[in-house]
Design an enzyme around this catalytic site. Structure first.
Site, PDB file in Angstrom:
ATOM      1  N   GLU A  85      -0.568  -1.905   5.208  1.00 48.18           N
ATOM      2  CA  GLU A  85       0.312  -1.814   6.376  1.00 48.18           C
ATOM      3  C   GLU A  85       0.172  -0.451   7.043  1.00 48.18           C
ATOM      4  O   GLU A  85       0.350  -0.318   8.248  1.00 48.18           O
ATOM      5  CB  GLU A  85       1.771  -2.062   5.966  1.00 48.18           C
ATOM      6  N   GLU A  86      -0.147   0.557   6.241  1.00 47.78           N
ATOM      7  CA  GLU A  86      -0.155   1.939   6.735  1.00 47.78           C
ATOM      8  C   GLU A  86      -1.426   2.328   7.473  1.00 47.78           C
ATOM      9  O   GLU A  86      -1.521   3.449   7.944  1.00 47.78           O
ATOM     10  CB  GLU A  86       0.040   2.918   5.562  1.00 47.78           C
ATOM     11  N   ARG A  96      18.058  -6.354  14.620  1.00 45.46           N
ATOM     12  CA  ARG A  96      18.361  -6.549  16.041  1.00 45.46           C
ATOM     13  C   ARG A  96      17.454  -7.622  16.622  1.00 45.46           C
ATOM     14  O   ARG A  96      16.274  -7.716  16.266  1.00 45.46           O
ATOM     15  CB  ARG A  96      18.239  -5.250  16.832  1.00 45.46           C
ATOM     16  N   ASP A 129       0.806  -1.230   0.000  1.00 50.37           N
ATOM     17  CA  ASP A 129       0.000   0.000   0.000  1.00 50.37           C
ATOM     18  C   ASP A 129       0.838   1.279   0.000  1.00 50.37           C
ATOM     19  O   ASP A 129       1.977   1.317   0.438  1.00 50.37           O
ATOM     20  CB  ASP A 129      -0.962   0.019   1.193  1.00 50.37           C
ATOM     21  N   HIS A 160       7.603   8.776   4.491  1.00 48.85           N
ATOM     22  CA  HIS A 160       6.355   9.552   4.603  1.00 48.85           C
ATOM     23  C   HIS A 160       6.555  11.033   4.262  1.00 48.85           C
ATOM     24  O   HIS A 160       5.681  11.842   4.499  1.00 48.85           O
ATOM     25  CB  HIS A 160       5.692   9.401   5.992  1.00 48.85           C
TER      26      HIS A 160
END
Ligand code: NI
Length: 400
Positions: free
Chosen positions: A143-144, A184, A85, A370
């Site tokens: 996802e957003e 990580r 998306d 963004h």
């Protein structure tokens, strides 16, 4: 090493096509759950590659497909995920592949994620004789836009049939240079929750406060009290944030309003702090409002959970990344306060999520995620593809 060299050569050969795919997705960005064109191209491509069991329309626009290995071995299933998306941002770049949809832009790199997973699908499909088990390819919507596309895809059964044993994914990282990859173990990205409240007091003349219940003063007390939670009640060796980002109330300099509105965000990295802050924010705010004679409308909405990498899977990824960009290219990043719905996959199965550096200051590719001028160095995609292919092969061929 012969195979590693061959894979790299093959990636170099297909990169023009990968870049063309990414630019095509970039030119035609689609918002969350509206990724119809993108999902259509993905499904067509998977079918034309000969990927098995291509399923579409999962959680609106999600797509999955299977690559079955032909080698004898452990026979596990690994999931590789890309998000598709774009964002409600108007692109300010002047490039050939600028967004053609006004107000919509791939400003986070999900165009590159989709293009990279398509390339990895092709390369893994060509290597079916080199692994045992199954690669499940997953292209997700939204996802957003919390609650996001990952959760409904999981609810629709994407982790079954065949049952997924591990999940991997990556994100383009515009905050680090091309050639650097970060991963990580343990918590990597935050859980992101939000709260909203309306303080209902009693309005009146600014010169006659004794006739009012002033929601502004009550709101100010609440803001201050909320700041004591992380400072005084969360273990100082752990990370959390509570930010009040909305404070609306009043229109005139001499009128105390009837009500005021507050809202904000809460970021945590473990369930204990998440539960604790949710409970204490409500207790504190309702308690203060009540003590000061106001009524409170309060709501708390959970967003994505923390993204927590499995230590063993992270080590596997880290070793493979080292082979790609060299030990010095693999970075242990700071915790990120942003959130990501790949977290739902990592809650369900072990896996890891890593960040592929894509910044290139020499070419002016420095704008962050963004931002209306976000763009990435497409050379980063070669590293991303190589990491997806190698992590999948390594996981599937390793004895449990
Ligand atoms: Ni993103």
């Amino acid at each position: 090493m012969v195979e590693a060299t061959r894979l790299r050569e093959e990636i170099d050969e297909i990169m023009p096509g990968v870049i063309a795919d990414r630019r095509d997705f970039h030119e035609h960005p689609e918002l969350a759950f509206q990724e119809v064109r993108t999902a259509g191209i993905v499904a067509d491509r998977l079918r034309s590659l000969g990927i098995e069991d291509v399923r579409t329309g999962i959680a609106e626009t999600g797509v999955t497909g299977l690559i079955r290995g032909q080698k004898l071995g452990p026979g596990r299933t690994v999931l590789l995920r890309a998000d598709m998306d774009a964002l409600p941002i108007h692109e300010e770049n002047e490039v050939d592949y600028k967004s053609r949809n006004a107000g919509v832009m791939h400003a986070c790199g999900h165009d590159a994620h989709t293009a990279m997973l398509l390339a990895a699908a092709r390369l893994l499909n060509d290597r079916r004789d080199q692994f045992s088990g199954t690669v499940k390819l997953l292209f997700q919507p939204a996802e957003e836009l919390p609650p996001g596309g990952a959760k409904p895809m999981i609810e629709a059964g994407v982790l079954e049939d065949p049952k997924v044993d591990a999940a991997f994914g990556l994100h383009i990282d515009q905050d680090s240079p091309v050639g650097q990859i970060s991963v990580r173990p343990g918590p990597a990205m935050a859980a992101a929750d939000r709260f909203h409240m309306v303080i209902h007091g009693k309005g009146g003349h600014g010169a006659k406060p004794h006739d009012t219940i002033d929601p502004i003063v009550i709101g100010a007390q609440i803001v201050t009290a909320l700041q004591t939670l992380v400072a005084r009640a969360v273990d100082p060796t752990e990370e959390a944030v509570v930010s009040v980002c909305v404070f609306k109330g009043g229109d005139a300099f001499n009128v105390i309003p009837d009500s005021a509105e507050l809202g904000g965000t809460v970021r945590t990295f473990n369930a204990r702090n998440r539960d604790f802050l949710e409970r204490r924010i409500e207790e504190l705010t309702t308690g203060i409002a009540k003590a000061m004679g106001a009524e409170l409308e309060f709501s708390y909405t959970r967003g994505y959970p923390a993204t927590v990498n499995d230590p063993e899977m992270t080590e596997l990824v880290r070793q493979e990344l080292g082979r790609i960009v060299g030990e010095e290219g693999v970075v242990h990043p700071s915790l990120m306060m942003g959130a990501e719905d790949f977290s739902y996959f990592l809650e369900a199965v072990p896996g890891a999520y890593w960040f592929v550096g894509s910044q290139n200051p020499e070419r002016g590719l420095v704008w962050g995620h963004h931002h209306p001028r976000f763009d990435l160095d497409e050379a980063a995609m070669a590293y991303g593809i190589e990491s997806l292919v190698n992590v999948a092969l390594r996981y599937l061929n390793e004895e449990a």
